[in-house]
Design a protein around this motif. Structure first.
Motif, PDB file in Angstrom:
ATOM      1  N   TYR A  64      24.655  50.003   3.069  1.00 55.20           N
ATOM      2  CA  TYR A  64      25.591  49.015   2.539  1.00 55.20           C
ATOM      3  C   TYR A  64      25.892  49.389   0.974  1.00 55.20           C
ATOM      4  N   MET A  65      24.963  50.082   0.252  1.00 56.25           N
ATOM      5  CA  MET A  65      25.350  50.377  -1.035  1.00 56.25           C
ATOM      6  C   MET A  65      26.416  51.623  -0.787  1.00 56.25           C
ATOM      7  N   GLU A  66      26.424  52.435   0.183  1.00 60.64           N
ATOM      8  CA  GLU A  66      27.335  53.311   0.458  1.00 60.64           C
ATOM      9  C   GLU A  66      28.682  52.688   0.711  1.00 60.64           C
ATOM     10  N   LYS A  67      28.749  51.376   1.173  1.00 58.43           N
ATOM     11  CA  LYS A  67      30.047  50.677   1.190  1.00 58.43           C
ATOM     12  C   LYS A  67      30.498  49.944   0.039  1.00 58.43           C
ATOM     13  N   GLY A  68      29.445  50.050  -0.974  1.00 57.74           N
ATOM     14  CA  GLY A  68      29.881  49.098  -2.098  1.00 57.74           C
ATOM     15  C   GLY A  68      29.161  47.976  -2.623  1.00 57.74           C
ATOM     16  N   TRP A  69      28.188  47.784  -1.391  1.00 62.20           N
ATOM     17  CA  TRP A  69      27.496  46.313  -1.747  1.00 62.20           C
ATOM     18  C   TRP A  69      26.450  46.606  -2.880  1.00 62.20           C
ATOM     19  N   SER A  70      25.867  45.464  -3.371  1.00 60.36           N
ATOM     20  CA  SER A  70      24.813  45.585  -4.161  1.00 60.36           C
ATOM     21  C   SER A  70      23.381  45.614  -3.356  1.00 60.36           C
ATOM     22  N   PHE A  71      22.387  45.911  -4.079  1.00 62.99           N
ATOM     23  CA  PHE A  71      21.038  45.673  -3.492  1.00 62.99           C
ATOM     24  C   PHE A  71      20.595  44.378  -2.882  1.00 62.99           C
ATOM     25  N   GLU A  72      20.893  43.258  -3.951  1.00 57.54           N
ATOM     26  CA  GLU A  72      20.891  41.904  -3.269  1.00 57.54           C
ATOM     27  C   GLU A  72      21.624  41.668  -2.111  1.00 57.54           C
ATOM     28  N   PRO A 111      10.283  54.604   4.303  1.00 57.78           N
ATOM     29  CA  PRO A 111       9.954  53.611   3.005  1.00 57.78           C
ATOM     30  C   PRO A 111      10.743  54.134   1.726  1.00 57.78           C
ATOM     31  N   VAL A 112      11.098  55.583   1.754  1.00 57.24           N
ATOM     32  CA  VAL A 112      11.626  55.961   0.435  1.00 57.24           C
ATOM     33  C   VAL A 112      12.941  56.679   0.855  1.00 57.24           C
ATOM     34  N   ARG A 113      13.858  56.439   0.232  1.00 57.69           N
ATOM     35  CA  ARG A 113      15.227  57.050   0.258  1.00 57.69           C
ATOM     36  C   ARG A 113      15.996  57.228  -1.101  1.00 57.69           C
ATOM     37  N   VAL A 114      16.590  58.308  -1.311  1.00 60.88           N
ATOM     38  CA  VAL A 114      17.182  58.655  -2.612  1.00 60.88           C
ATOM     39  C   VAL A 114      18.742  58.771  -2.294  1.00 60.88           C
ATOM     40  N   ARG A 115      19.691  57.795  -3.250  1.00 61.54           N
ATOM     41  CA  ARG A 115      20.823  57.888  -3.010  1.00 61.54           C
ATOM     42  C   ARG A 115      21.417  57.976  -4.506  1.00 61.54           C
ATOM     43  N   GLY A 116      21.720  59.471  -4.676  1.00 57.99           N
ATOM     44  CA  GLY A 116      22.424  59.633  -6.203  1.00 57.99           C
ATOM     45  C   GLY A 116      21.343  59.266  -7.197  1.00 57.99           C
ATOM     46  N   ILE A 117      21.463  58.418  -8.287  1.00 56.50           N
ATOM     47  CA  ILE A 117      20.581  57.928  -9.036  1.00 56.50           C
ATOM     48  C   ILE A 117      19.732  56.991  -8.826  1.00 56.50           C
ATOM     49  N   ASP A 118      19.688  56.445  -7.523  1.00 56.65           N
ATOM     50  CA  ASP A 118      18.902  55.282  -7.025  1.00 56.65           C
ATOM     51  C   ASP A 118      17.892  55.730  -6.003  1.00 56.65           C
ATOM     52  N   THR A 119      16.610  55.248  -6.336  1.00 50.77           N
ATOM     53  CA  THR A 119      15.475  55.566  -5.376  1.00 50.77           C
ATOM     54  C   THR A 119      15.225  54.181  -4.954  1.00 50.77           C
ATOM     55  N   ILE A 120      15.098  54.105  -3.496  1.00 49.90           N
ATOM     56  CA  ILE A 120      15.060  52.958  -2.659  1.00 49.90           C
ATOM     57  C   ILE A 120      13.545  52.901  -2.087  1.00 49.90           C
ATOM     58  N   VAL A 121      12.757  51.886  -2.481  1.00 50.77           N
ATOM     59  CA  VAL A 121      11.290  51.842  -2.006  1.00 50.77           C
ATOM     60  C   VAL A 121      11.300  50.739  -1.175  1.00 50.77           C
ATOM     61  N   THR A 122      10.786  50.535   0.178  1.00 49.61           N
ATOM     62  CA  THR A 122      10.540  49.278   0.522  1.00 49.61           C
ATOM     63  C   THR A 122       9.681  49.276   1.814  1.00 49.61           C
ATOM     64  N   ASN A 123       9.067  48.407   2.406  1.00 51.11           N
ATOM     65  CA  ASN A 123       7.992  48.227   3.538  1.00 51.11           C
ATOM     66  C   ASN A 123       8.552  48.088   4.748  1.00 51.11           C
ATOM     67  N   GLY A 124       9.725  48.537   5.052  1.00 50.21           N
ATOM     68  CA  GLY A 124      10.488  48.523   6.413  1.00 50.21           C
ATOM     69  C   GLY A 124      11.688  49.140   6.455  1.00 50.21           C
ATOM     70  N   ASP A 125      12.299  49.050   7.854  1.00 45.87           N
ATOM     71  CA  ASP A 125      13.636  49.680   7.767  1.00 45.87           C
ATOM     72  C   ASP A 125      14.630  48.956   7.258  1.00 45.87           C
ATOM     73  N   GLN A 126      14.595  48.104   6.246  1.00 46.32           N
ATOM     74  CA  GLN A 126      15.658  47.627   5.427  1.00 46.32           C
ATOM     75  C   GLN A 126      15.830  48.662   4.415  1.00 46.32           C
ATOM     76  N   THR A 127      15.087  49.655   4.140  1.00 50.61           N
ATOM     77  CA  THR A 127      15.437  50.843   3.227  1.00 50.61           C
ATOM     78  C   THR A 127      16.754  51.424   3.580  1.00 50.61           C
ATOM     79  N   ASP A 128      17.114  51.465   5.101  1.00 50.88           N
ATOM     80  CA  ASP A 128      18.294  51.854   5.711  1.00 50.88           C
ATOM     81  C   ASP A 128      19.456  50.946   5.433  1.00 50.88           C
ATOM     82  N   THR A 129      18.996  49.565   5.669  1.00 49.60           N
ATOM     83  CA  THR A 129      20.182  48.748   5.268  1.00 49.60           C
ATOM     84  C   THR A 129      20.739  48.690   4.098  1.00 49.60           C
ATOM     85  N   ILE A 130      19.775  48.868   2.918  1.00 51.53           N
ATOM     86  CA  ILE A 130      20.113  48.894   1.459  1.00 51.53           C
ATOM     87  C   ILE A 130      20.837  50.304   1.538  1.00 51.53           C
ATOM     88  N   TYR A 131      20.371  51.374   2.016  1.00 50.96           N
ATOM     89  CA  TYR A 131      21.120  52.498   1.615  1.00 50.96           C
ATOM     90  C   TYR A 131      22.640  52.580   2.198  1.00 50.96           C
TER      91      TYR A 131
END
Length: 235
Positions: free
Chosen positions: A96-104, A74-94
């Protein structure tokens, strides 16, 4: 602004919920994430620390029926970003942001959960705390009024949120069969300065029978240092 305590006490089954906001004294960024369950499979979980984030784990491995929608980070930290979700989309956000994508942009790859007939919404949040500044965003992906042929996507951005104010989204409007998806914008709710009092208030306000686990984190907006509380019904 509504009372988070009353919002929780007035709903026997909000499902999974995310709160993000700022303490009244303006010094801390706040997030809370809770999970609830009606089935034995859903209730058979605990939160466990995993690096700077957390993971859900089975409390009793012998009772696990389907781990696909209940075991995730549910929670992962990427530098100054803290990601909180209700599923495995936490990993998707983390990832793809590593690849330069935005949260949205990352969430365009996902939709509501494939758990017919509920089609549980995917709710997500991201907090950016950087040397005295604090911004956050929240997202909800849900079926179109219960119709899985379409996905409604809503993203909310909050820049320099005011002290003492939080925003609350959750998966269900209440109990039911099928479960009714969350409706409307994130609900403005109150926040407290004391992490222990805030954790206790949320935990005690959740339905005794259905609550499973709670995570609360306060992040110092100037230093980035944080305090975390985890409460599990299964001990």
């Amino acid at each position: 602004m509504k009372s988070l305590e009353q919002e929780l006490k007035g709903n026997s089954y909000p499902g999974r919920g995310i709160v993000i906001g700022k303490t009244p004294d303006g010094t801390k960024a706040v997030t809370a994430y809770f999970i609830m369950g009606r089935s034995e499979n859903s209730r058979n979980r605990v939160f466990a620390e995993d690096g700077e984030g957390i993971r859900t784990q089975a409390y009793d491995e012998s009772k696990v029926e389907d781990p696909s929608l209940i075991i995730y980070a549910p929670v992962r930290v990427r530098g100054i970003d803290t990601i909180v979700t209700n599923g495995d989309q936490t990993d998707t956000i983390y990832d793809y942001m590593e690849k330069g994508w935005s949260f949205e942009q990352a969430l365009k790859l996902r939709e509501f959960e494939p758990d017919a007939p509920n089609y549980t919404p995917r709710i997500s949040g991201i907090m950016r705390v950087n040397r005295g500044s604090f911004d956050f965003a929240m997202s909800i992906l849900k079926s179109h009024n219960g119709d899985p042929s379409g996905c409604d996507r809503f993203t909310y951005h909050y820049e320099n949120p005011p002290a003492g104010e939080g925003y609350f989204i959750h998966t269900y409007m209440g109990d039911g069969n099928p479960l009714p998806s969350y409706q409307g914008d994130p609900t403005p709710v109150d926040v407290m300065d004391d992490i222990d009092a805030y954790t206790e208030m949320i935990w005690n306000s959740l339905n005794q029978e259905n609550k499973v686990s709670l995570f609360v984190r306060f992040i110092d907006i100037n230093t980035g240092k944080y305090d975390t509380r985890i409460v599990n019904k299964n001990q």
